[in-house]
Write a protein that holds these residues in place. Structure first.
Motif, PDB file in Angstrom:
ATOM      1  N   CYS A  61      23.466  49.450  75.062  1.00  0.00           N
ATOM      2  CA  CYS A  61      23.799  49.123  73.686  1.00  0.00           C
ATOM      3  C   CYS A  61      25.174  49.698  73.371  1.00  0.00           C
ATOM      4  O   CYS A  61      25.660  50.577  74.070  1.00  0.00           O
ATOM      5  CB  CYS A  61      22.733  49.602  72.705  1.00  0.00           C
ATOM      6  SG  CYS A  61      22.616  51.378  72.541  1.00  0.00           S
ATOM      7  N   ARG A  62      25.765  49.181  72.342  1.00  0.00           N
ATOM      8  CA  ARG A  62      27.121  49.574  71.993  1.00  0.00           C
ATOM      9  C   ARG A  62      27.140  50.903  71.259  1.00  0.00           C
ATOM     10  O   ARG A  62      26.417  51.101  70.301  1.00  0.00           O
ATOM     11  CB  ARG A  62      27.757  48.494  71.121  1.00  0.00           C
ATOM     12  CG  ARG A  62      27.995  47.232  71.888  1.00  0.00           C
ATOM     13  CD  ARG A  62      28.635  46.122  71.079  1.00  0.00           C
ATOM     14  NE  ARG A  62      29.641  46.590  70.157  1.00  0.00           N
ATOM     15  CZ  ARG A  62      29.733  46.179  68.900  1.00  0.00           C
ATOM     16  NH1 ARG A  62      28.891  45.304  68.425  1.00  0.00           N
ATOM     17  NH2 ARG A  62      30.689  46.631  68.119  1.00  0.00           N
ATOM     18  N   LEU A  63      27.994  51.800  71.736  1.00  0.00           N
ATOM     19  CA  LEU A  63      28.260  53.058  71.053  1.00  0.00           C
ATOM     20  C   LEU A  63      29.599  52.904  70.362  1.00  0.00           C
ATOM     21  O   LEU A  63      30.584  52.513  70.974  1.00  0.00           O
ATOM     22  CB  LEU A  63      28.333  54.215  72.051  1.00  0.00           C
ATOM     23  CG  LEU A  63      27.045  54.554  72.794  1.00  0.00           C
ATOM     24  CD1 LEU A  63      27.311  55.631  73.838  1.00  0.00           C
ATOM     25  CD2 LEU A  63      25.978  55.022  71.829  1.00  0.00           C
ATOM     26  N   LEU A  64      29.632  53.210  69.089  1.00  0.00           N
ATOM     27  CA  LEU A  64      30.835  53.030  68.296  1.00  0.00           C
ATOM     28  C   LEU A  64      31.361  54.362  67.799  1.00  0.00           C
ATOM     29  O   LEU A  64      30.580  55.280  67.508  1.00  0.00           O
ATOM     30  CB  LEU A  64      30.537  52.138  67.081  1.00  0.00           C
ATOM     31  CG  LEU A  64      29.912  50.773  67.365  1.00  0.00           C
ATOM     32  CD1 LEU A  64      29.454  50.134  66.066  1.00  0.00           C
ATOM     33  CD2 LEU A  64      30.899  49.875  68.081  1.00  0.00           C
ATOM     34  N   ALA A  67      35.226  55.144  63.143  1.00  0.00           N
ATOM     35  CA  ALA A  67      36.127  54.092  62.649  1.00  0.00           C
ATOM     36  C   ALA A  67      35.620  52.703  63.046  1.00  0.00           C
ATOM     37  O   ALA A  67      35.625  51.778  62.228  1.00  0.00           O
ATOM     38  CB  ALA A  67      37.542  54.311  63.176  1.00  0.00           C
ATOM     39  N   GLU A  68      35.167  52.562  64.285  1.00  0.00           N
ATOM     40  CA  GLU A  68      34.633  51.268  64.734  1.00  0.00           C
ATOM     41  C   GLU A  68      33.396  50.875  63.929  1.00  0.00           C
ATOM     42  O   GLU A  68      33.226  49.722  63.550  1.00  0.00           O
ATOM     43  CB  GLU A  68      34.285  51.319  66.219  1.00  0.00           C
ATOM     44  CG  GLU A  68      35.479  51.408  67.134  1.00  0.00           C
ATOM     45  CD  GLU A  68      35.101  51.716  68.567  1.00  0.00           C
ATOM     46  OE1 GLU A  68      35.847  51.276  69.459  1.00  0.00           O
ATOM     47  OE2 GLU A  68      34.078  52.407  68.808  1.00  0.00           O
ATOM     48  N   MET A  69      32.540  51.859  63.671  1.00  0.00           N
ATOM     49  CA  MET A  69      31.329  51.604  62.889  1.00  0.00           C
ATOM     50  C   MET A  69      31.692  51.144  61.482  1.00  0.00           C
ATOM     51  O   MET A  69      31.144  50.164  60.971  1.00  0.00           O
ATOM     52  CB  MET A  69      30.469  52.864  62.847  1.00  0.00           C
ATOM     53  CG  MET A  69      29.148  52.721  62.131  1.00  0.00           C
ATOM     54  SD  MET A  69      29.082  53.411  60.450  1.00  0.00           S
ATOM     55  CE  MET A  69      29.616  55.070  60.655  1.00  0.00           C
ATOM     56  N   ALA A  95      28.662  59.502  68.239  1.00  0.00           N
ATOM     57  CA  ALA A  95      28.903  58.071  68.385  1.00  0.00           C
ATOM     58  C   ALA A  95      27.875  57.420  67.459  1.00  0.00           C
ATOM     59  O   ALA A  95      26.930  58.079  67.001  1.00  0.00           O
ATOM     60  CB  ALA A  95      28.684  57.642  69.827  1.00  0.00           C
ATOM     61  N   TRP A  96      28.048  56.155  67.192  1.00  0.00           N
ATOM     62  CA  TRP A  96      27.148  55.471  66.254  1.00  0.00           C
ATOM     63  C   TRP A  96      26.526  54.262  66.915  1.00  0.00           C
ATOM     64  O   TRP A  96      27.182  53.531  67.643  1.00  0.00           O
ATOM     65  CB  TRP A  96      27.919  55.071  64.995  1.00  0.00           C
ATOM     66  CG  TRP A  96      28.467  56.265  64.278  1.00  0.00           C
ATOM     67  CD1 TRP A  96      29.631  56.924  64.549  1.00  0.00           C
ATOM     68  CD2 TRP A  96      27.841  56.982  63.229  1.00  0.00           C
ATOM     69  NE1 TRP A  96      29.773  58.004  63.716  1.00  0.00           N
ATOM     70  CE2 TRP A  96      28.695  58.065  62.892  1.00  0.00           C
ATOM     71  CE3 TRP A  96      26.651  56.818  62.527  1.00  0.00           C
ATOM     72  CZ2 TRP A  96      28.388  58.971  61.897  1.00  0.00           C
ATOM     73  CZ3 TRP A  96      26.353  57.723  61.514  1.00  0.00           C
ATOM     74  CH2 TRP A  96      27.211  58.783  61.209  1.00  0.00           C
ATOM     75  N   VAL A  97      25.225  54.063  66.697  1.00  0.00           N
ATOM     76  CA  VAL A  97      24.490  52.907  67.205  1.00  0.00           C
ATOM     77  C   VAL A  97      23.732  52.281  66.044  1.00  0.00           C
ATOM     78  O   VAL A  97      23.452  52.948  65.038  1.00  0.00           O
ATOM     79  CB  VAL A  97      23.496  53.284  68.326  1.00  0.00           C
ATOM     80  CG1 VAL A  97      24.206  53.835  69.538  1.00  0.00           C
ATOM     81  CG2 VAL A  97      22.442  54.260  67.834  1.00  0.00           C
ATOM     82  N   LEU A  98      23.401  51.026  66.193  1.00  0.00           N
ATOM     83  CA  LEU A  98      22.562  50.389  65.182  1.00  0.00           C
ATOM     84  C   LEU A  98      21.199  51.084  65.152  1.00  0.00           C
ATOM     85  O   LEU A  98      20.640  51.400  66.208  1.00  0.00           O
ATOM     86  CB  LEU A  98      22.373  48.906  65.492  1.00  0.00           C
ATOM     87  CG  LEU A  98      23.569  48.011  65.240  1.00  0.00           C
ATOM     88  CD1 LEU A  98      23.334  46.626  65.834  1.00  0.00           C
ATOM     89  CD2 LEU A  98      23.842  47.907  63.739  1.00  0.00           C
TER      90      LEU A  98
END
Length: 111
Positions: A61-64, A67-69, A95-98
């Motif tokens: 899954c994408r880690l953001l 700023a990307e989030m 990092a940020w994930v859904l």
């Protein structure tokens, strides 16, 4: 391999040897392998296990970054409340994930 051989005793030693070889070739980490094996053991309902059943369970899954989030939330017209922080190893910033991915894949707060 021990868990899989217990859960799927009908599979041959040659199968597990080939699976081990493919895992090494794809450079699957031990943490990702553990997730894949546990997922297959918990959810597999067919009679015959295949190597693809293990390798395709390797969820990514994408880690953001923060700023990307924020940019993604703005671009999608949603709130940053849809995201959850995940701390990677020694990093002080998350990092940020859904949140849906975090729940679906049982991602811990700290990796």
């Amino acid at each position: 391999m021990r868990k899989l051989s217990v859960a799927f005793p009908q599979m041959s030693a040659d199968f597990f040897n080939l699976l081990t070889e493919r895992i090494a070739k794809t450079r699957m980490t031990s943490r990702r392998l553990e997730y894949a094996v546990n997922h297959v053991i918990d959810t597999f309902t067919y009679r015959q296990l295949t190597i693809a059943d293990i390798l395709n369970t390797d969820i990514k899954c994408r880690l953001l970054s923060y700023a990307e989030m924020c940019n993604e939330a703005i671009r999608n017209g949603t709130s940053t409340d849809r995201y959850a922080p995940v701390f990677l190893e020694r990093s002080e910033k998350p990092a940020w994930v859904l949140k849906t991915d975090k729940s679906r894949y049982n991602i811990p707060d700290r990796l």
